[in-house]
Design a protein around this motif. Structure first.
Motif, PDB file in Angstrom:
ATOM      1  N   ALA A 193       0.830  -1.205   0.000  1.00 34.73           N
ATOM      2  CA  ALA A 193       0.000   0.000   0.000  1.00 34.73           C
ATOM      3  C   ALA A 193       0.867   1.258   0.000  1.00 34.73           C
ATOM      4  CB  ALA A 193      -0.907  -0.016   1.227  1.00 34.73           C
ATOM      5  N   VAL A 194       1.948   1.225   0.783  1.00 34.40           N
ATOM      6  CA  VAL A 194       2.844   2.399   0.810  1.00 34.40           C
ATOM      7  C   VAL A 194       3.421   2.637  -0.576  1.00 34.40           C
ATOM      8  CG1 VAL A 194       4.945   3.373   1.777  1.00 34.40           C
ATOM      9  CG2 VAL A 194       3.474   1.973   3.202  1.00 34.40           C
ATOM     10  N   ALA A 195       3.879   1.550  -1.191  1.00 31.61           N
ATOM     11  CA  ALA A 195       4.510   1.711  -2.502  1.00 31.61           C
ATOM     12  C   ALA A 195       3.520   2.350  -3.472  1.00 31.61           C
ATOM     13  CB  ALA A 195       4.962   0.358  -3.027  1.00 31.61           C
ATOM     14  N   LYS A 196       2.254   1.898  -3.404  1.00 29.70           N
ATOM     15  CA  LYS A 196       1.271   2.459  -4.343  1.00 29.70           C
ATOM     16  C   LYS A 196       0.982   3.922  -4.015  1.00 29.70           C
ATOM     17  CE  LYS A 196      -0.867  -1.943  -5.456  1.00 29.70           C
ATOM     18  NZ  LYS A 196      -1.726  -2.960  -4.857  1.00 29.70           N
ATOM     19  N   CYS A 197       0.954   4.217  -2.696  1.00 27.86           N
ATOM     20  CA  CYS A 197       0.681   5.591  -2.279  1.00 27.86           C
ATOM     21  C   CYS A 197       1.804   6.518  -2.754  1.00 27.86           C
ATOM     22  CB  CYS A 197       0.550   5.617  -0.764  1.00 27.86           C
ATOM     23  SG  CYS A 197       0.159   7.236  -0.126  1.00 27.86           S
ATOM     24  N   LEU A 198       3.043   6.067  -2.545  1.00 19.71           N
ATOM     25  CA  LEU A 198       4.186   6.904  -2.960  1.00 19.71           C
ATOM     26  C   LEU A 198       4.222   7.039  -4.483  1.00 19.71           C
ATOM     27  CD1 LEU A 198       6.979   5.727  -0.523  1.00 19.71           C
ATOM     28  CD2 LEU A 198       5.759   7.888  -0.497  1.00 19.71           C
ATOM     29  N   LEU A 199       3.804   6.006  -5.157  1.00 19.83           N
ATOM     30  CA  LEU A 199       3.787   6.055  -6.620  1.00 19.83           C
ATOM     31  C   LEU A 199       2.833   7.171  -7.074  1.00 19.83           C
ATOM     32  CD1 LEU A 199       4.862   4.612  -9.123  1.00 19.83           C
ATOM     33  CD2 LEU A 199       2.847   3.174  -9.103  1.00 19.83           C
ATOM     34  N   GLU A 200       1.693   7.273  -6.373  1.00 19.32           N
ATOM     35  CA  GLU A 200       0.740   8.324  -6.704  1.00 19.32           C
ATOM     36  C   GLU A 200       1.346   9.683  -6.357  1.00 19.32           C
ATOM     37  OE1 GLU A 200      -2.043   9.789  -8.469  1.00 19.32           O
ATOM     38  OE2 GLU A 200      -2.419   7.632  -8.181  1.00 19.32           O
ATOM     39  N   LEU A 201       2.050   9.706  -5.234  1.00 13.04           N
ATOM     40  CA  LEU A 201       2.620  10.959  -4.749  1.00 13.04           C
ATOM     41  C   LEU A 201       3.652  11.499  -5.736  1.00 13.04           C
ATOM     42  CD1 LEU A 201       2.755  12.885  -2.274  1.00 13.04           C
ATOM     43  CD2 LEU A 201       4.599  11.474  -1.396  1.00 13.04           C
ATOM     44  N   GLN A 202       4.478  10.633  -6.293  1.00 14.88           N
ATOM     45  CA  GLN A 202       5.585  11.140  -7.122  1.00 14.88           C
ATOM     46  C   GLN A 202       5.091  11.803  -8.399  1.00 14.88           C
ATOM     47  OE1 GLN A 202       7.339   9.604 -10.136  1.00 14.88           O
ATOM     48  NE2 GLN A 202       5.352   8.655 -10.523  1.00 14.88           N
ATOM     49  N   ASN A 203       3.808  11.587  -8.739  1.00 12.17           N
ATOM     50  CA  ASN A 203       3.290  12.291  -9.916  1.00 12.17           C
ATOM     51  C   ASN A 203       3.385  13.792  -9.758  1.00 12.17           C
ATOM     52  OD1 ASN A 203       2.604  10.134 -11.499  1.00 12.17           O
ATOM     53  ND2 ASN A 203       0.629   9.843 -10.469  1.00 12.17           N
ATOM     54  N   GLU A 204       3.125  14.259  -8.524  1.00 15.60           N
ATOM     55  CA  GLU A 204       3.110  15.700  -8.303  1.00 15.60           C
ATOM     56  C   GLU A 204       4.280  16.190  -7.463  1.00 15.60           C
ATOM     57  OE1 GLU A 204       1.057  17.659  -9.735  1.00 15.60           O
ATOM     58  OE2 GLU A 204      -0.301  16.165 -10.582  1.00 15.60           O
ATOM     59  N   ALA A 205       4.766  15.327  -6.556  1.00 19.37           N
ATOM     60  CA  ALA A 205       5.771  15.804  -5.599  1.00 19.37           C
ATOM     61  C   ALA A 205       7.154  15.806  -6.231  1.00 19.37           C
ATOM     62  CB  ALA A 205       5.759  14.910  -4.366  1.00 19.37           C
ATOM     63  N   VAL A 206       7.599  16.993  -6.645  1.00 18.66           N
ATOM     64  CA  VAL A 206       8.873  17.086  -7.375  1.00 18.66           C
ATOM     65  C   VAL A 206      10.033  16.618  -6.511  1.00 18.66           C
ATOM     66  CG1 VAL A 206      10.437  18.691  -8.501  1.00 18.66           C
ATOM     67  CG2 VAL A 206       7.965  18.964  -8.746  1.00 18.66           C
ATOM     68  N   PHE A 207       9.947  16.896  -5.178  1.00 22.53           N
ATOM     69  CA  PHE A 207      11.121  16.625  -4.329  1.00 22.53           C
ATOM     70  C   PHE A 207      11.479  15.131  -4.337  1.00 22.53           C
ATOM     71  CE2 PHE A 207       7.329  16.442  -1.632  1.00 22.53           C
ATOM     72  CZ  PHE A 207       7.496  15.224  -1.002  1.00 22.53           C
ATOM     73  N   MET A 208      10.482  14.271  -4.610  1.00 24.61           N
ATOM     74  CA  MET A 208      10.787  12.848  -4.522  1.00 24.61           C
ATOM     75  C   MET A 208      11.831  12.433  -5.547  1.00 24.61           C
ATOM     76  SD  MET A 208       7.349  10.701  -3.738  1.00 24.61           S
ATOM     77  CE  MET A 208       8.143   9.131  -3.875  1.00 24.61           C
ATOM     78  N   TRP A 209      11.808  13.062  -6.722  1.00 21.58           N
ATOM     79  CA  TRP A 209      12.811  12.623  -7.698  1.00 21.58           C
ATOM     80  C   TRP A 209      13.893  13.670  -7.940  1.00 21.58           C
ATOM     81  CZ3 TRP A 209      11.246  16.123 -11.299  1.00 21.58           C
ATOM     82  CH2 TRP A 209       9.864  16.358 -11.448  1.00 21.58           C
ATOM     83  N   THR A 210      13.989  14.626  -6.981  1.00 24.40           N
ATOM     84  CA  THR A 210      15.141  15.537  -7.050  1.00 24.40           C
ATOM     85  C   THR A 210      15.935  15.383  -5.767  1.00 24.40           C
ATOM     86  OG1 THR A 210      13.609  17.241  -6.298  1.00 24.40           O
ATOM     87  CG2 THR A 210      14.096  17.175  -8.648  1.00 24.40           C
ATOM     88  N   ALA A 211      15.571  16.161  -4.754  1.00 23.48           N
ATOM     89  CA  ALA A 211      16.353  16.154  -3.513  1.00 23.48           C
ATOM     90  C   ALA A 211      16.344  14.782  -2.835  1.00 23.48           C
ATOM     91  CB  ALA A 211      15.782  17.208  -2.572  1.00 23.48           C
ATOM     92  N   GLU A 212      15.183  14.164  -2.799  1.00 23.25           N
ATOM     93  CA  GLU A 212      15.051  12.938  -2.009  1.00 23.25           C
ATOM     94  C   GLU A 212      15.353  11.678  -2.818  1.00 23.25           C
ATOM     95  OE1 GLU A 212      13.861  12.314   1.252  1.00 23.25           O
ATOM     96  OE2 GLU A 212      14.221  14.423   1.643  1.00 23.25           O
ATOM     97  N   LEU A 213      15.864  11.862  -4.022  1.00 23.41           N
ATOM     98  CA  LEU A 213      15.996  10.699  -4.902  1.00 23.41           C
ATOM     99  C   LEU A 213      16.765   9.554  -4.246  1.00 23.41           C
ATOM    100  CD1 LEU A 213      15.329   9.595  -7.670  1.00 23.41           C
ATOM    101  CD2 LEU A 213      17.458  10.523  -8.532  1.00 23.41           C
ATOM    102  N   GLU A 214      17.934   9.907  -3.658  1.00 20.28           N
ATOM    103  CA  GLU A 214      18.751   8.830  -3.081  1.00 20.28           C
ATOM    104  C   GLU A 214      18.027   8.155  -1.936  1.00 20.28           C
ATOM    105  OE1 GLU A 214      22.783   9.451  -2.179  1.00 20.28           O
ATOM    106  OE2 GLU A 214      23.213  10.550  -4.015  1.00 20.28           O
ATOM    107  N   ASN A 215      17.351   8.982  -1.102  1.00 14.39           N
ATOM    108  CA  ASN A 215      16.655   8.391   0.037  1.00 14.39           C
ATOM    109  C   ASN A 215      15.553   7.448  -0.432  1.00 14.39           C
ATOM    110  OD1 ASN A 215      18.284   9.921   1.559  1.00 14.39           O
ATOM    111  ND2 ASN A 215      16.788  11.548   1.929  1.00 14.39           N
ATOM    112  N   VAL A 216      14.847   7.902  -1.474  1.00 15.76           N
ATOM    113  CA  VAL A 216      13.775   7.028  -1.984  1.00 15.76           C
ATOM    114  C   VAL A 216      14.382   5.700  -2.413  1.00 15.76           C
ATOM    115  CG1 VAL A 216      12.100   6.703  -3.837  1.00 15.76           C
ATOM    116  CG2 VAL A 216      12.272   8.903  -2.696  1.00 15.76           C
ATOM    117  N   ALA A 217      15.515   5.780  -3.101  1.00  8.69           N
ATOM    118  CA  ALA A 217      16.135   4.540  -3.571  1.00  8.69           C
ATOM    119  C   ALA A 217      16.492   3.657  -2.387  1.00  8.69           C
ATOM    120  CB  ALA A 217      17.370   4.864  -4.389  1.00  8.69           C
TER     121      ALA A 217
END
Length: 2008
Positions: A193-217
């Motif tokens: 469920a978390v993975a799906k929620c975050l997947l939805e989040l990354q559509n709009e949340a720019v920080f997930m694939w910029t600043a937080e990219l390494e942490n997400v990985a």
């Protein structure tokens, strides 16, 4: 249930039902509401509805109910008013905030959470103002919630995010912070469920694939640790998508902060190589951990790579492939990925998976070729580096060695991918090989010298793939490897590498239908022998040479018996020499060797055993008892040696263990293949060895077996999780399976697998590690041997193994080994499941084997007791499965008495909500019991169903296993109730609606396996009760599943569609289209068919693809004819891809038109590609396999249309009915598609295209072109046909394609489409050139394929020529019989069209004539070959040792097939040729020798029975003709004796036509008549043929041939009689005794031609006129109506009767007396049956044949000898009597045709007068018949009767005619007198009068002079009474006038003839005289008026109908 279907909840009904049923009732109401809300106006009821729905929130609904509830509430608000939405939201929020944490309150909370999510998802920004509060609320309760709550909240958050989009930016960080910690939650459902929620989040949340990219990985890597499959899929999707977004952001704003490709890939690599341990820790710590990477993380990251690339799309991959490839290959060269060999293998699997899943499915064929180039370069680069290290003299440096070790894994991955690519591209990959710049082959072969064995094997495998894809490379590869192997004998790597390559190529031969030349086998044997011989010479090479030699011999065996047969003696010798002969030698060996020699020896023996195994597996035909006995000698030695090995290992060190294990493995393998009886003596020793092997006595290290899972029952997959085998990720998920080595297979574990066939479903063979393989083999062998052991020994073994174990008779070796592994297993819990499954399985099988009721009862009781007392999970799960297994294996009947107890116990266990595991296992067992009990379970259906529904509504969705088992139970119940489900009774309706509710719940479940189960339940329901399954909702959901990421779900959806399409294809397509329109899922044009075609390009799963093919097939057959344009467009679009692909422009063709079309084409493609740019995933152009399928569909459409409507093949008709759509209107498209396919790169597609072209030519050849009469529509496509055929005759085309093209050529030339010879020349030249090739012989072309391929090609050419020649001769014959028409040559005729008949009558023959001398020789040679090849096996010694004209002795078996396909037309052609030359063509041996090249001269001379050295003895022409006759007759008789039912009917007809043609020529007739037995044999064979072949065409041909045989015999007999007459003029009687029957009259069956012919003819007659058979006509059932004969039957019966009447002429007089009664009986019966009156007075063929026959028989010259006179007379009388009896008018019958019967009577009277005179009764009968006819009301009958009487009255024998004249003349006179009062009204009546008068005139002429006056006194007044007076004449009808004229003419004629008598008569009656005179005057006056108008009156007035044949 019906009560639940109302808009508002029916509360009274709800109150009345029991507590247990309420949830179902509510769910059913919500389902109904969900359907109707959209369509109803809810304004006035909204308030009440909201109340009811919000009320339900707090009634603690179950998971499916809350989901539907939320959906309905949200839908209600979005349709109706939104006033109260905030109140409802607040209510939900309050429930969520509530502090009540009890379990009972939980469902209410979850329902509120679900509602909130649904509101936001549906209404989004409308609720914008309240969202911060909601989100905080949810996040707060997230912290305190338990796992179910957590996942529900996360799902709601996901919906909130998706509903609000960018508007929720303020909360993004909070959600991210709260959610990320849960990624490592204990519960797997929460992680998903978390993975799906975050997947939805990354559509709009720019920080997930910029600043937080390494942490997400990092988070994702951590989440993957200890994850299950579902989590891996969800997390990898998140990781991949985030990485892709980071690389190419969706928002333009963030473009500045993009990550680079290197950074992104680097991040992913850390996960792959280091796992989730983080990379921030210091290096030192890393080293201390030394931790191997967590496998789950690696597999998850692998999937993430695939998601990453898929998200970016195919075009991105195309552009960045080189970078991506090098990155992925670096992964596998990293030391962290390859710490142990097993790890390395696992990493390689992962990398291969990444490449396969991206390159294999995202790229089109062009891009794949480019990718292959890149891979080649990468391999080349690696290899250069390796060579540098190897060549470096001081290679002490460790780094270099490490490099090589790492490079081998890179090589393996790259080569495997390259191989897979080429194999999937198939023949489209040819540019790769042909472009020298790529150097694919050089690169791959260079790797064969790689120091590492794994890399060498991979290179060999890659070569095998290339050779299978491009078979023309196979032979050159083999030669090249052989040559290099000889040149580089001294390099160990070369010996090993090149032998691997050769072995791999030999193993690939079975996939190439055309094979390799036979000589290559000899080459391989000599190389292998050489290697084995020289192994001992050089110790540095001995190991490699030994292995290589045996490997090659093992590979050779895969070529099958036809090759191995020649080398078998040598092989047996080699095998015998490898092993010691006796114990003494063995002891000596042990004393002598050192450790190295032992290693070589063991390897050699393992190799020898491996080659033996390959021999036994691939050449079962050669395994005679003698050969087995010879094989057993070395095998027994090996078994003895095994027991001595441990001491050798002790002496020489443990490094021999592997070699020894290899020997054991090979030994077990071969023993398992041989029949156990052959090694009975060694059972004891062997079993001891095996038991030790798998009880691990020698080897305490824990090894596993991989068999466990495969031997457990397939249905148990739910329990074992082995359904992962069925996912797209199978190849990498395997490595995570506990206790099975399944993922660790690699080629280097067992090199022999390089040449074996790959197990189905694997791309690359992956043999398991040696330890595992040995155990597997030993277990398998134990299972084979154990049943053969005597009983007293069995118990000993079991005891040894089990030490007092309770199970006393275990049967499957498998289960046994399990028990023993159990103690040493580390991974207890998971292993436990396997163990339980295996034990349950063992128990079930035991019960099955023992089969005693007491034993079964004891076992069941034991389990019952345990289950009642036990409380722990393990024993409950185990014993519940045991019950299931017992029922499964003993079946419903055997275990019936325990059914009640079992069911009640399991139902109780299933309700244990505390342990999902117990629920799963008990439900699983329940499903097994329901399945096995069948109808006996009917009584328990209701309780089971209600339990299933209750559980479905209450079990949390995260327990997917429980839901899967519930789905299975539901399916089993549906099957049990079965067809009853259609009923309408109350109970059945309840059961049915419960099933539907259950299906609905499972369909809505989030897990794909559960959904798949739901689909299969619905599929069952649809099968039993199709009306109750709602397709309008099912089909769209199936269509959505087609795009699912889960293989199982796609499979289920397609399987279901396949079933639906079988019954209701039209509805399925309609619903699918409506879905496309509503949701725009796919573009609307192509509909479901288009989607399925698209799937064919992406799917690799065999089962799935075959289901798609079937579905499309069903849709095609029910829809294609109605929607022709649509389906043809579909096929055309798919096939058009080939024209984009082919780089070569189509050769030639009609220049202007073609090039114009080409331009259009290019425009189209340009536009479509432009349109595709903006789609994220451009669809891949259809691949070759799909295009082949489309071409097959095209052929099917043509066949369907053929059966549907004539207008499809008639342009004029089609143009009239413009409204419909007809195939003929699409002809240009059809030709275009066939052309595209036929000129493609892919060979399969070319075959399909040529096939389509042939179909089109055959079906459309005769369709006329309405605008240009005399032309056909295909004429305008000459250029296309020529252009499509030309490439198939080029030098490098494979034989099978050329053969097919020859067939198309002959169809085209023979179709008669093209009338102008110059146009035909194009195609004709192709055939001429290929004929030159045939004459060029065997040795000329360098050979690529096996010899039988050349045979196929040559025979195809000869067959094509034969077909053309047959057509040519047919045209010539027609032209000769037709009257010549002079064609007017005017100016317009110079145009292309305009002349209709410009074709000279023998046009085609002029094309064939020049080639005939050569052709006829080749044809005869081919027939001779065929005749030899069809000899039975026992005459094999008579076959020429060097083969025949077109086949070699080695490929005899395959050659037979080709001869079988082409002999028939050749036979026909030879017969035509011999007939046309009249057998005068002599071919001297010199000519033959000139026609056939050197290599065949030997063979030819042998065929002509001479030794090669002697000068040829020329045969005389008669001798040669006799040989040819024997050849043709032999071939025909051999075939007609027993044509196989699958033989095409054309073969039978060709063969019969050939015989017919042959017997046309006098030479052949004499031949067949001379040897009477030959004729008899032929007739009996034909009779047998008739018994088995029904078509009337065949029967007609047979009668033709019979007639020819009879005629031949007649001619011959006549000839003989004539010569005798000349010789013995004195002895008059002698010549007549000639003929069958001699003097005695006896006919001998089997020797008599007449008897054989009568048998056959009788059969035909009875077949078509069953009532001729006296047996049939006597039986009471057969009084039935006589059917009217069809036209074909009538022709057949006529032919038969004609032949019957010819037969007596073959007999002597005595013989005639024997056969005539039968013949006359048959002929008269046929006459009776077929002489039926018809409207137009036509005479049916059988009648005229019967009359002809009677005439022929009655006038037989030979019969009337003194001996037979009496018999003959009585015969004739009785025949006449029969005819008279038949002609008595009956009431019931159809009206008899009196004319035919009278004709028959007249024939007797006329021809057989002597026999009949004076027989009073016959005479009266005849006179009666004539009287009836005279008085007939039908003028036609009267007319014919007069004609016949005329002939009777004129008979020379007065004794015959007088009685007739006396009795019939008065009646005639009366009739004719009456005409005056009743003048004729039409021509027929006039004819009757005229004929009557003729008879009277004849009577006058016959009378003596003294009676003339009386006779004329009858005739003249009658005639004068016909004359009209002048007034009447003017007003009379034409017929009346004609009568007047006729009478006048006759009177004018009679007067001068008998002047005296005439005067006397006229004088007696003056009033006659005056009438005559007036008439004469009037006539002269009118003559003067119209001087030349008067035609002769008789001609003018006679109607034109005459009897077809004149009988007199």
């Amino acid at each position: 249930m019906e009560l639940a279907h109302s808009l508002l909840l029916n509360e009274e009904a709800l109150a009345q039902i029991t507590e247990a049923k309420r949830p179902v009732f509510i769910f059913e109401w919500l389902r109904f509401l969900d359907k109707v809300l959209v369509a109803t106006d809810v304004k006035e009821k909204q308030k009440k509805l909201v109340e009811q729905l919000t009320g339900l929130i707090s009634s603690s609904p179950g998971p499916p109910t809350r989901k539907l509830l939320a959906k309905n509430l949200a839908a209600l608000y979005s349709i109706g008013d939104t006033f109260t939405v905030f109140q409802t939201l607040d209510k939900c929020n309050d429930i969520i905030k509530s502090k009540d944490d009890t379990a009972a309150y939980l469902p209410t909370k979850l329902a509120a959470v679900a509602c909130v999510g649904a509101f936001y998802e549906k209404m989004g920004r409308m609720l914008g103002s309240s969202f911060p509060e909601t989100v905080n609320n949810l996040l707060k309760s997230l912290k305190s919630a338990e796992s179910q709550g957590r996942s529900e909240i996360l799902m709601s958050l996901q919906k909130v995010l998706s509903g609000l989009g960018g508007a929720a930016a303020s909360c993004h960080r909070d959600i991210y912070k709260n959610a990320r910690s849960l990624l490592t939650d204990r519960s797997m459902a929460v992680r998903c469920a978390v993975a799906k929620c975050l997947l939805e989040l990354q559509n709009e949340a720019v920080f997930m694939w910029t600043a937080e990219l390494e942490n997400v990985a990092t988070l994702c890597f951590k989440a993957l640790e200890n994850s299950n499959y579902g989590v891996r899929v969800a997390v990898s999707k998140l990781l991949g998508t985030v990485m892709a977004t980071a690389l190419i952001p969706k928002q333009a704003t963030a473009a500045s902060s993009r990550a680079t490709l290197e950074e992104v890939l680097e991040l992913m690599a850390t996960g792959f190589l280091r796992g989730g341990s983080g990379f921030l820790k210091s290096g030192g710590e890393m080293l201390k951990v030394g931790g191997s990477v967590n496998r789950e993380v690696r597999v998850g990251v692998t999937q993430a790579y695939v998601v990453f690339v898929t998200t970016l799309g195919g075009q991105w991959l195309e552009r960045n492939f080189a970078t991506f490839l090098s990155h992925v290959l670096d992964l596998v060269s990293h030391p962290r990925a390859t710490q142990t060999h097993v790890e390395a293998v696992y990493s390689r699997r992962c990398v291969s998976f990444i490449l396969r899943a991206t390159v294999g499915s995202l790229l089109g064929e062009k891009a794949q070729i480019a990718a292959a180039k890149d891979i080649c370069q990468a391999i080349g680069k690696q290899m250069k580096a390796v060579e540098a290290v190897v060549n470096d003299a001081n290679s002490e440096n460790k780094a270099g060695a490490a490099d090589i070790a790492a490079s081998q894994h890179v090589m393996v991955c790259a080569l495997q991918e390259l191989g897979s690519l080429v194999q999937s591209l198939n023949a489209t990959a040819s540019p790769l090989i042909q472009e020298p710049s790529i150097g694919l082959l050089e690169t791959v072969t260079s790797v064969l010298l790689h120091p590492s064995m794994a890399a060498r094997l991979a290179a060999a495998w890659c070569l095998r793939c290339v050779a299978v894809a491009l078979p023309f490379q196979l032979t050159p590869f083999l030669d090249r490897c052989a040559e290099r192997l000889n040149n580089l004998k001294t390099s160990p790597e070369a010996v090993s590498g090149y032998s691997f390559a050769m072995a791999a190529l030999l193993g690939g031969v079975h996939q190439c239908p055309l094979g390799i030349p036979h000589a290559k086998g000899k080459m391989v044997v000599s190389i292998a022998e050489d290697l084995l011989r020289t192994a001992a010479q050089n110790s540095r090479l001995s190991l490699q040479r030994t292995q290589a030699g045996w490997l090659l011999l093992g590979a050779l065996m895969t070529l099958g018996p036809s090759v191995v047969r020649y080398h078998l003696p040598k092989m047996l010798l080699l095998w015998r020499n490898v092993f010691p002969r006796s114990l003494k030698e063995l002891e000596a060996e042990k004393a002598r060797g050192d450790s190295f020699t032992w290693q070589v020896t063991l390897e050699g023996r393992a190799g020898a055993l491996c080659a033996m195994r390959s021999f036994v597996a691939h050449c079962p035909e050669l395994l005679t008892e003698d050969v087995i006995r010879k094989l057993m000698t070395p095998i027994e030695c090996a078994m003895t040696m095994m027991s001595h090995i441990p001491s050798v290992i002790k002496a020489h060190g443990a490094h021999l263990k592997a070699s020894a294990a290899m020997v054991r493995l090979r030994l077990y393998d071969i023993l398992a293949l041989l029949p156990p009886k052959t090694y009975e003596g060694s059972f004891n020793a062997l079993l001891r060895e095996l038991v030790a092997e798998f009880t691990l006595t020698d080897n305490s290290a824990n090894t596993t077996t991989s068999l466990l899972r495969s031997l457990c029952h397939y249905d148990d997959s739910v329990l074992l999780g082995s359904w992962l085998q069925e996912t797209d990720h199978k190849s990498i998920e395997d490595q995570l399976q506990p206790n099975s080595a399944s993922g660790s297979g690699a080629l280097e574990h067992d090199p022999s697998s390089i040449y074996l066939r790959i197990p189905a479903g694997e791309a690359v063979p992956g043999p398991l590690p040696l330890g595992v393989s040995v155990i597997d083999a030993s277990v398998a062998l134990f299972g084979v041997v154990f049943p053969h052991v005597s009983y007293k020994h069995r118990s000993v073994y079991i005891y040894v193994q089990f030490q007092n174990s309770m199970r006393s008779l275990l049967f499957v070796a498998m289960e046994r080994s399990v028990m023993l592994f159990f103690p040493s297993s580390t991974d207890l819990e998971c292993f436990f499941h396997l163990f339980i499954c295996a034990a349950g399985e063992a128990l079930g099988r035991m019960a099955q084997v023992v089969g005693e009721a007491t034993f079964i009862a004891r076992m069941a009781q034991y389990s019952f007791d345990k289950l009642k007392s036990a409380r722990d999970v393990v024993s409950r799960t185990g014993h519940s499965l045991a019950l299931g297994c017992l029922h499964r294996y003993v079946g419903g009947i055997g275990s019936g008495q325990h059914l009640k107890t079992s069911v009640s116990i399991l139902l109780a266990l299933a309700q244990d909500g505390t342990s999902p595991e117990v629920q799963t296992w008990s439900l699983h067992s329940l499903a097994l019991i329901v399945d096995s009990s069948g109808p006996m379970y009917r009584g328990y259906v209701e309780p089971t169903l209600s339990l299933v529904l209750t559980l479905l509504l209450t079990v949390p969705p995260s327990h997917t296993e429980v839901h899967q088992c519930l789905g299975r139970c539901l399916g089993a119940i549906i099957t049990t109730v079965g067809p009853e489900l259609q009923g309408n009774g109350a109970t059945i309706s309840t059961i049915r609606s419960s099933c539907l509710v259950g299906c609905a719940i499972t369909q809505d479940h989030s897990d794909s396996l559960v959904q798949a189960a739901a689909i299969s339940c619905l599929q069952q329901l649809h099968m039993f009760a199709p009306r109750h399954v709602n397709l309008s909702s099912l089909v769209p959901s199936l269509c959505v599943h087609l795009c699912s990421s889960h293989l199982l779900l796609r499979r289920a959806a397609v399987a279901c569609l396949r079933q639906l399409a079988q019954r209701e294809a039209a509805e399925v397509c309609e619903y699918a289209m409506s879905l496309a329109k509503n949701e725009l899922v796919r573009d609307e044009m192509t509909g479901l068919e288009g989607v399925l075609f698209g799937m064919l390009d992406r799917e690799t799963d065999r089962k799935l693809c075959s289901d798609i093919h079937d579905t499309l097939g069903h849709m095609l057959s029910s829809l294609a004819v109605e929607n022709l344009s649509h389906w043809l467009m579909l096929c055309k679009d798919v096939l058009a891809a080939s024209s984009d692909m082919s780089t070569t422009a189509p050769l030639g063709g009609g220049k202007d038109e073609e090039s114009e079309k080409k331009d259009e084409m290019d425009d189209d493609t340009m536009f479509t590609t432009l349109g595709e740019e903006d789609k994220t995933k451009p669809s891949v152009a259809p691949r070759w396999a799909t295009r082949v399928f489309a071409a097959d569909c095209l052929c099917r459409v043509i066949i369907l249309c053929e059966n549907a409507n004539k207008a499809h093949f008639d342009l004029a008709l089609a143009q009239e009915r413009r409204s419909d759509d007809f195939l003929v209107l699409h002809l240009s498209d059809l030709i275009r598609m066939a052309f595209m396919a036929a000129t493609d790169h892919s060979n399969q597609l070319r075959m399909a295209g040529l096939q389509a072209l042939e179909d089109i030519i055959k079906k459309f050849a005769s369709v006329p072109e309405p605008e240009f009469p005399g032309h056909v529509i295909l004429e305008q496509y000459q250029a296309n046909v020529g252009a499509a055929l030309r490439p198939a005759f080029s030098q490098d085309t494979p034989s099978d394609i050329t053969a097919k093209a020859c067939q198309v050529c002959s169809a085209w030339i023979g179709s008669g489409v093209v009338s102008d010879l110059n146009d035909l020349r194009r195609v004709h030249n192709l055939l001429v050139s290929s004929l030159d090739k045939v004459q060029a012989g065997k040795g000329s072309s360098s050979q690529l394929y096996r010899e039988s391929a050349t045979t196929m090609e040559k025979l195809a050419v000869l067959k094509a020529w034969a077909e053309v020649y047959i057509v040519a001769m047919k045209i010539k014959k027609e032209a000769e019989t037709k009257p010549k028409c002079v064609s007017k040559s005017t100016e317009e005729d110079e145009d292309d069209f305009g002349t209709v008949d410009e074709l000279p009558p023998d046009s085609l023959i002029t094309l064939v004539q020049p080639e005939l001398p050569a052709l006829s020789r080749l044809w005869l040679a081919a027939l001779k070959d065929y005749a030899l090849l069809t000899l039975p096996a026992e005459f094999a010694t008579q076959l020429p040792p060097d083969g025949g004209a077109f086949y070699t002795p080695e490929t005899i078996d395959t050659a037979r097939l080709h001869y079988r396909n082409s002999w028939a037309p050749i036979l026909h052609a030879v017969a035509l040729w011999l007939n046309s030359t009249g057998f005068n063509a002599s071919e001297s041996v010199e000519e033959t020798a000139a026609a056939i090249p050197n290599s065949q001269k030997r063979a030819t001379s042998i065929m002509l029975n001479q030794t090669p050295g002697t000068p040829p003895t020329t045969k005389s022409l008669p001798e040669m003709n006799r040989d040819r006759m024997h050849l043709i007759l032999g071939v025909s008789i051999q075939f007609l004796c027993s044509p196989r039912p699958e033989e095409p009917v054309e073969h039978v007809t060709s063969c019969l036509q050939a015989l017919h043609t042959l017997l046309d020529s006098p030479c052949a007739r004499i031949h067949i008549a001379e040897d009477q037995l030959l004729g008899v044999e032929l007739l009996s064979v034909l009779h047998r043929l008739l018994l088995t072949w029904d078509p009337p065409s065949v029967q007609l041909l047979v009668t033709g041939v019979v007639q020819q045989i009879v005629r031949a015999a007649q001619d011959y007999l006549q000839e003989k009689r004539n010569t005798l007459n000349e010789d013995d003029i004195e002895e008059k009687e002698n010549p007549l005794v000639l003929g069958e029957g001699g003097e005695s009259g006896g006919l001998v069956p089997g020797k008599s031609l007449v008897f054989a012919a009568m048998e056959l003819l009788m059969f035909i007659l009875v077949r078509h006129m069953p009532h001729l058979n006296s047996k049939v006509s006597d039986s009471p059932s057969h009084i039935a109506a006589k059917s009217h004969l069809s036209e074909e039957s009538a022709r057949l019966v006529a032919a038969t009767v004609t032949i019957l009447s010819d037969l007596p002429s073959l007999c002597s007089p005595a013989g005639c007396m024997t056969v005539l009664p039968t013949i006359l009986f048959l002929i008269t019966r046929v006459l009776k049956e077929t002489a039926v009156k018809s409207a137009d007075n036509q005479v049916p063929p059988p009648v005229s044949a019967a009359l002809q026959g009677i005439k022929a028989i009655v006038t037989l010259p030979t019969v009337k000898t003194d001996e037979t006179q009496k018999q003959w007379a009585s015969l004739i009388r009785s025949t006449l009597a029969s005819v008279l009896e038949y002609s008595q008018p009956e009431t019931s019958k159809p009206v008899l045709d009196e004319v035919s019967i009278l004709t028959a009577i007249a024939l007797f009277l006329w021809s057989a007068s002597t026999e009949i005179i004076g027989v009073q009764s016959l005479q009266n009968g005849c006179i009666n018949r004539f009287k009836n006819a005279l008085n007939s009301s039908d003028p036609w009958v009267q007319a014919k009767c007069y004609q016949l009487l005329l002939s009777v009255f004129q008979h020379t024998n007065r004794a015959l005619s007088t009685p007739y004249i006396h009795s019939l003349a008065p009646i005639m006179v009366e009739k004719l007198k009456a005409v005056e009062r009743n003048r004729p009204n039409n021509n027929l009546e006039l004819l009757a009068v005229q004929e009557g008068i003729k008879v009277l005139e004849t009577l006058v002429a016959l009378g003596e002079e003294q009676n003339r006056v009386q006779l004329l006194a009858l005739l003249v007044p009658t005639l004068i009474s016909y004359l009209l007076n002048e007034n009447a004449f003017a007003s009379a009808s034409t017929v009346s006038k004609d009568l007047h004229e006729f009478a006048l003419q006759n009177l004018m004629h009679i007067g001068p003839l008998y002047p005296h008598a005439f005067k006397t008569v006229m004088g007696a009656a003056p009033e006659l005289k005056t009438r005559l005179e007036t008439a004469v005057r009037a006539s002269q006056a009118s003559k003067a008026k119209a001087a030349a108008r008067q035609p002769p009156p008789t001609v003018h007035s006679t109607p034109t109908i005459k009897l077809k044949t004149s009988f007199f």
